[in-house]
Motif scaffolding. Sequence first.
Motif, PDB file in Angstrom:
ATOM      1  N   VAL A 221       0.836  -1.209   0.000  1.00  0.00           N
ATOM      2  CA  VAL A 221       0.000   0.000   0.000  1.00  0.00           C
ATOM      3  C   VAL A 221       0.866   1.253   0.000  1.00  0.00           C
ATOM      4  O   VAL A 221       0.665   2.180  -0.779  1.00  0.00           O
ATOM      5  N   LEU A 222       1.862   1.292   0.893  1.00  0.00           N
ATOM      6  CA  LEU A 222       2.696   2.480   1.014  1.00  0.00           C
ATOM      7  C   LEU A 222       3.588   2.681  -0.207  1.00  0.00           C
ATOM      8  O   LEU A 222       3.935   3.822  -0.549  1.00  0.00           O
ATOM      9  N   ALA A 223       3.986   1.585  -0.865  1.00  0.00           N
ATOM     10  CA  ALA A 223       4.820   1.702  -2.069  1.00  0.00           C
ATOM     11  C   ALA A 223       4.098   2.485  -3.158  1.00  0.00           C
ATOM     12  O   ALA A 223       4.714   3.241  -3.919  1.00  0.00           O
ATOM     13  N   GLN A 224       2.789   2.309  -3.249  1.00  0.00           N
ATOM     14  CA  GLN A 224       2.007   3.051  -4.247  1.00  0.00           C
ATOM     15  C   GLN A 224       2.017   4.550  -3.967  1.00  0.00           C
ATOM     16  O   GLN A 224       1.821   5.359  -4.878  1.00  0.00           O
ATOM     17  N   LEU A 225       2.259   4.908  -2.703  1.00  0.00           N
ATOM     18  CA  LEU A 225       2.305   6.318  -2.319  1.00  0.00           C
ATOM     19  C   LEU A 225       3.735   6.839  -2.256  1.00  0.00           C
ATOM     20  O   LEU A 225       3.971   7.990  -1.867  1.00  0.00           O
ATOM     21  N   GLY A 226       4.704   5.970  -2.632  1.00  0.00           N
ATOM     22  CA  GLY A 226       6.104   6.349  -2.544  1.00  0.00           C
ATOM     23  C   GLY A 226       6.615   6.459  -1.120  1.00  0.00           C
ATOM     24  O   GLY A 226       7.573   7.187  -0.851  1.00  0.00           O
ATOM     25  N   GLN A 227       5.994   5.730  -0.187  1.00  0.00           N
ATOM     26  CA  GLN A 227       6.351   5.828   1.230  1.00  0.00           C
ATOM     27  C   GLN A 227       6.598   4.453   1.849  1.00  0.00           C
ATOM     28  O   GLN A 227       6.285   4.208   3.017  1.00  0.00           O
ATOM     29  N   ALA A 228       7.173   3.534   1.083  1.00  0.00           N
ATOM     30  CA  ALA A 228       7.387   2.170   1.577  1.00  0.00           C
ATOM     31  C   ALA A 228       8.231   2.151   2.844  1.00  0.00           C
ATOM     32  O   ALA A 228       8.066   1.272   3.706  1.00  0.00           O
ATOM     33  N   HIS A 229       9.132   3.132   2.985  1.00  0.00           N
ATOM     34  CA  HIS A 229       9.999   3.180   4.170  1.00  0.00           C
ATOM     35  C   HIS A 229       9.212   3.399   5.461  1.00  0.00           C
ATOM     36  O   HIS A 229       9.697   3.083   6.554  1.00  0.00           O
ATOM     37  N   GLU A 230       8.004   3.938   5.357  1.00  0.00           N
ATOM     38  CA  GLU A 230       7.193   4.188   6.545  1.00  0.00           C
ATOM     39  C   GLU A 230       6.688   2.895   7.179  1.00  0.00           C
ATOM     40  O   GLU A 230       6.229   2.903   8.318  1.00  0.00           O
ATOM     41  N   ALA A 231       6.769   1.782   6.451  1.00  0.00           N
ATOM     42  CA  ALA A 231       6.298   0.505   6.999  1.00  0.00           C
ATOM     43  C   ALA A 231       7.079   0.137   8.257  1.00  0.00           C
ATOM     44  O   ALA A 231       6.508  -0.364   9.235  1.00  0.00           O
TER      45      ALA A 231
END
Length: 361
Positions: A221-231
């Motif tokens: 989900v976060l990868a689609q928002l460009g925020q995969a690091h927030e996981a």
Amino acid sequence: MATKFQHYVPRVYTKAWETTVYTKREPEKPFEGVYFYNKSDLSKGDGRNKGSILATNHTYTIDFNYSFIFSKCRDIRNEFAEKIKTILQERKVTAFYNGIPLTNRNAISRNLVDLEQWAFYYADNTPAPKKAIINSIKEVRSYCLEDRFGSYVETRWEAILNEFLRPFPKEDGRGQIEYTFPQTQAVLNMLDMVALMMCRNPAFDLLGTFSWMKDEILVPVLAQLGQAHEADVLIRGAWLTEIYRGLFIEKGFVQSFLSTAISNLGIVVFRVANESEGSFITSDNPVVCHKLLVEATNQNGIYFPLTPKFMLFLGKRSGGDINEILFRTVCNEDIRRLNRIILNAAETNIVSTRQYLGYII
């Protein structure tokens, strides 16, 4: 007060493994410590002070990036609020939210999640520099969990351990007995320590839930928002929340573990028959949930070395109560088998009283 170098395996626990040791660099200088091994090289232990191992910087420190857990962790939220109150007092400003002054800890605590909407004024009603004040607030750190570990776990561990082991024979010898604790509280206190030792480790995965949540839900989900690091932040927040619940006796993993143990598990205490047979190791992941369906005999359960001489085992029980405990002495063959279970579950490091492990692994 907590420091930034925080032990995920407490020193009061590894103290049981202290003995006269020698470092690899200075093999002629003995001192009181433990033998420390990297799991990838078990050829020879390196003497280390127990305070220098099994710790990381800010293991449990909480900064404003984790404000999303504040609503579930009242004491952490209140610690932030108290420190923010001090910042405002030092700057001689008052914070306002929706025109309402935030002049006490409760008001600040209730409105922390809306920090970016706060306004700041001096006593003469002139605006104070909002950006600078908010940046100062966001530098606040909470050491609530580390402090609580000190008061709730570290200061109680030795008394709980001694009370739990008190009934069992300490002298050398072989045999097996059944013992029923007249006061179940001694058993419950030990189980509480087991659960907290399990979840305080940064590698704790909540029986696979955290890794599944991260890989299957958060990262996609976060990868689609460009925020995969927030996981990683979200998963660490979930871990910190479970620790908080366990330390402050709220419903969560620790309470569920205690309920399951009381209802379904039985306890075996293993004791090394005598020193010549060997000793138990421990590791950076001392509480081991062992489950292998391919073993010839059922060894599935939870293993926890209590000292180099004693190990606790929790397995499914068929009857009786949690305070009905089986005590069993073990010799070298069983010690090696039990130590291999601890070794295999270690993340990186092993602790022992022995400079060489060949005889006990």
